[in-house]
Design a protein around this motif. Structure first.
Motif, PDB file in Angstrom:
ATOM      1  N   LYS A  17     -45.559 -15.212  15.816  1.00  0.00           N
ATOM      2  CA  LYS A  17     -46.755 -16.024  15.621  1.00  0.00           C
ATOM      3  C   LYS A  17     -46.543 -16.821  14.349  1.00  0.00           C
ATOM      4  O   LYS A  17     -46.151 -16.287  13.311  1.00  0.00           O
ATOM      5  CB  LYS A  17     -47.994 -15.141  15.501  1.00  0.00           C
ATOM      6  CG  LYS A  17     -48.403 -14.495  16.813  1.00  0.00           C
ATOM      7  CD  LYS A  17     -49.660 -13.666  16.654  1.00  0.00           C
ATOM      8  CE  LYS A  17     -50.047 -13.015  17.997  1.00  0.00           C
ATOM      9  NZ  LYS A  17     -51.216 -12.116  17.837  1.00  0.00           N
ATOM     10  N   ASP A  54     -49.307 -23.158  11.699  1.00  0.00           N
ATOM     11  CA  ASP A  54     -49.051 -24.590  11.812  1.00  0.00           C
ATOM     12  C   ASP A  54     -50.260 -25.298  11.220  1.00  0.00           C
ATOM     13  O   ASP A  54     -51.186 -25.692  11.929  1.00  0.00           O
ATOM     14  CB  ASP A  54     -48.842 -24.969  13.276  1.00  0.00           C
ATOM     15  CG  ASP A  54     -48.664 -26.469  13.474  1.00  0.00           C
ATOM     16  OD1 ASP A  54     -48.275 -27.151  12.513  1.00  0.00           O
ATOM     17  OD2 ASP A  54     -48.919 -26.942  14.603  1.00  0.00           O
ATOM     18  N   ARG A  91     -49.686 -20.591  16.261  1.00  0.00           N
ATOM     19  CA  ARG A  91     -48.871 -20.838  17.458  1.00  0.00           C
ATOM     20  C   ARG A  91     -48.103 -19.574  17.846  1.00  0.00           C
ATOM     21  O   ARG A  91     -47.807 -18.720  17.010  1.00  0.00           O
ATOM     22  CB  ARG A  91     -47.845 -21.934  17.179  1.00  0.00           C
ATOM     23  CG  ARG A  91     -48.402 -23.232  16.642  1.00  0.00           C
ATOM     24  CD  ARG A  91     -48.906 -24.125  17.718  1.00  0.00           C
ATOM     25  NE  ARG A  91     -49.064 -25.490  17.236  1.00  0.00           N
ATOM     26  CZ  ARG A  91     -49.358 -26.526  18.007  1.00  0.00           C
ATOM     27  NH1 ARG A  91     -49.521 -26.362  19.313  1.00  0.00           N
ATOM     28  NH2 ARG A  91     -49.482 -27.735  17.496  1.00  0.00           N
ATOM     29  N   ASN A  92     -47.758 -19.505  19.121  1.00  0.00           N
ATOM     30  CA  ASN A  92     -46.794 -18.521  19.616  1.00  0.00           C
ATOM     31  C   ASN A  92     -45.472 -19.280  19.700  1.00  0.00           C
ATOM     32  O   ASN A  92     -45.283 -20.123  20.584  1.00  0.00           O
ATOM     33  CB  ASN A  92     -47.224 -17.996  20.981  1.00  0.00           C
ATOM     34  CG  ASN A  92     -46.309 -16.921  21.527  1.00  0.00           C
ATOM     35  OD1 ASN A  92     -45.157 -16.819  21.129  1.00  0.00           O
ATOM     36  ND2 ASN A  92     -46.807 -16.130  22.463  1.00  0.00           N
ATOM     37  N   SER A  93     -44.548 -19.000  18.796  1.00  0.00           N
ATOM     38  CA  SER A  93     -43.375 -19.857  18.614  1.00  0.00           C
ATOM     39  C   SER A  93     -42.062 -19.118  18.829  1.00  0.00           C
ATOM     40  O   SER A  93     -41.993 -17.894  18.700  1.00  0.00           O
ATOM     41  CB  SER A  93     -43.360 -20.455  17.194  1.00  0.00           C
ATOM     42  OG  SER A  93     -44.489 -21.274  16.960  1.00  0.00           O
ATOM     43  N   ARG A 112     -43.038 -24.200  20.825  1.00  0.00           N
ATOM     44  CA  ARG A 112     -44.369 -23.596  20.805  1.00  0.00           C
ATOM     45  C   ARG A 112     -44.866 -23.424  22.234  1.00  0.00           C
ATOM     46  O   ARG A 112     -44.895 -24.389  23.005  1.00  0.00           O
ATOM     47  CB  ARG A 112     -45.324 -24.463  19.987  1.00  0.00           C
ATOM     48  CG  ARG A 112     -45.106 -24.247  18.486  1.00  0.00           C
ATOM     49  CD  ARG A 112     -45.304 -25.440  17.636  1.00  0.00           C
ATOM     50  NE  ARG A 112     -45.138 -25.081  16.221  1.00  0.00           N
ATOM     51  CZ  ARG A 112     -45.221 -25.944  15.229  1.00  0.00           C
ATOM     52  NH1 ARG A 112     -45.464 -27.222  15.488  1.00  0.00           N
ATOM     53  NH2 ARG A 112     -45.056 -25.552  13.982  1.00  0.00           N
ATOM     54  N   ILE A 118     -55.219 -19.033  19.614  1.00  0.00           N
ATOM     55  CA  ILE A 118     -53.864 -19.582  19.557  1.00  0.00           C
ATOM     56  C   ILE A 118     -53.853 -20.969  20.192  1.00  0.00           C
ATOM     57  O   ILE A 118     -54.444 -21.188  21.249  1.00  0.00           O
ATOM     58  CB  ILE A 118     -52.871 -18.640  20.260  1.00  0.00           C
ATOM     59  CG1 ILE A 118     -52.707 -17.347  19.443  1.00  0.00           C
ATOM     60  CG2 ILE A 118     -51.513 -19.310  20.443  1.00  0.00           C
ATOM     61  CD1 ILE A 118     -51.810 -16.327  20.080  1.00  0.00           C
ATOM     62  N   GLY A 138     -48.610 -25.303  22.788  1.00  0.00           N
ATOM     63  CA  GLY A 138     -47.764 -26.461  22.577  1.00  0.00           C
ATOM     64  C   GLY A 138     -47.971 -27.483  23.676  1.00  0.00           C
ATOM     65  O   GLY A 138     -48.736 -27.267  24.619  1.00  0.00           O
TER      66      GLY A 138
END
Length: 451
Positions: A246, A249, A254-256, A271, A284, A287
């Motif tokens: 996580k 940003d 984001r879940n990256s 993302r 969240i 992307g």
């Protein structure tokens, strides 16, 4: 260097009724035009000699068009690695062939091009310039240009990929992100000492995995102290690391997937686009694109977990020429029970999902599942090169980037997946408001009834 010598240029068609109008023009140019019927199909067959087996050649053919609605669809150009008779539709017996890729130059000109490798034992070949799917219009083909090329790909041919998950079931209390940094970095270090991988993939949100509470405060800033442990390892062991976390940003979370280069810099980030239902209402932010990154081991793209539930995310990565699809993933609802209740893990369904995604998109799929079991490395043929049964900290496999996978009829599987597509007919896929109509309400079943 004599790359290929033109021996003849003859009109070609699968049968007399289909033959387009063909005219020889000045300067070696060749014209094809519609014959007044939609059965029209054919053009010119150019035969060449003097090719050097094993050499890499860039082929380019410019085409001027007039009166064609969709040149991308109505023109086709391919190479048969055989000495074909003028009237033969294509080589038989599994003789190899490659189609050229088309690009628009302007409104009335397109170019077919491709870097091809002359197969072993081949010195003669045929290049077909095909007019099809149109009763009218014309195309004028310029003489093909052949130039030497350094090869199909740069960098290493053999890439050692590693998936590092640990054995979560055997772990004790996890209190902080720092605990996970220490845990996963030690596993990566051990893998580097044992197998010297080129790339290591870690699971989805691994730095927050196992924490008792889901807090925005646990999302990291990258680069930052949490990523530095992996950056230092990358520098020390000259390895690329793909880290699931996580990520902060600005004012968003984001879940990256972070791509950490062998020099320790973060040179790419993906993302997650398709959030799981719980993430959709967690704050969240999703992307909005699927970037592909040029790296020292080839082109890399990423999906994360729920992305793989849909065909488009993997295809979007493949369409940009990715060779590796990195997939940090917690699980897949299709590989679980199909009734309400506690989730399960269906090993056979899981393998089917991963193998199909790799084959459909003609890329190597590298999968890191948080639970460990089910993590795998699958090549373009759908072969599982390595599989994690839950009993080890990591798995690895050597991936051949230039494995020459061919279909029974001699064509390239990558061509079949991409070059031969007809996206002109895929309009519904481009409509952001189009959903599959539900023919009837889904039958509701409670968890209690499912037991």
């Amino acid at each position: 260097m004599n790359l290929a010598t033109l021996e003849s240029a003859q009109p070609w068609a699968p049968c007399a009724e289909a033959a387009p109008r063909t005219i020889r023009l000045a300067g070696g140019r060749l014209e094809t035009a519609g014959n007044g019927t939609r059965f029209c199909c054919g053009g010119w067959r150019l035969t060449y000699a003097g090719a050097e087996p094993g050499s890499a050649i860039r082929v380019a053919v410019d085409v001027s068009t007039e009166g064609l609605d969709i040149p991308r669809d109505q023109l086709f150009c391919w190479i048969h690695w055989a000495d074909l008779a003028a009237g033969a539709p294509m080589a038989s017996g599994g003789t190899l062939w490659d189609s050229l890729r088309i690009e628009s130059i302007d409104q009335e000109k397109v170019r077919f091009s491709r870097i091809v490798e002359v197969p072993r034992g081949v010195r003669r070949f045929a290049l077909d310039c095909v007019f099809r799917y149109s009763a009218a219009g014309r195309a004028v083909w310029s003489p093909p240009v052949f130039e030497p090329s350094a090869g199909l790909r740069s960098g290493k041919r053999q890439v050692t990929a590693c998936v590092a998950t640990g054995r979560p079931a055997e772990r004790g209390y996890i209190g902080t992100v720092a605990d996970n940094v220490e845990y996963y970095s030690k596993i990566c270090e051990a893998a580097c000492l044992a197998i010297h991988p080129d790339v290591i993939l870690l699971p989805e949100n691994c730095l927050q995995y196992g924490l008792k509470e889901r807090r925005a405060a646990d999302a990291i800033v990258a680069p930052g102290p949490e990523t530095e442990a992996f950056a230092a390892l990358a520098r020390r062991r000259s390895v690329r690391i793909v880290l699931g976390t996580k990520e902060r940003d600005g004012d968003a979370v984001r879940n990256s997937a972070l791509l950490i280069a062998p020099n320790g810099t973060i040179d790419g980030r993906y993302r997650k686009v398709q959030l799981a239902i719980g993430e959709m209402v967690s704050g969240i932010l999703p992307g909005d694109r699927f970037p592909v990154f040029e790296t020292e081991i080839g082109r890399i793209g990423c999906n994360i977990c729920k992305d793989i539930s849909y065909p488009e995310p993997a295809r979007a990565v493949g369409l940009q020429g990715a060779e590796f699809l990195m997939l940090p993933i917690a699980g897949d609802h299709r590989a679980s029970r199909w009734t309400a209740g506690s989730p399960t893990f269906d090993d056979e369904r899981w393998k089917i999902i991963m193998r199909v995604r790799a084959m459909d998109n003609q890329l190597c799929l590298v999968v890191a599942r948080n639970a460990g079991a089910g993590s795998c490395i699958v090549d373009r043929s759908g072969a599982i090169l390595a599989y994690q049964d839950g009993g080890s900290d990591y798995i690895s496999a050597v991936v051949d980037r230039e494995a020459p996978f061919r279909m029974w009829n001699g064509g390239c599987f990558r061509d079949d997946a991409y070059t031969l597509r007809r996206p002109i007919a895929f309009e519904p896929l481009c409509d952001p408001l189009r959903y599959c109509p539900d023919p009837a309400p889904a039958r509701m079943e409670s968890a209690a009834c499912a037991k």
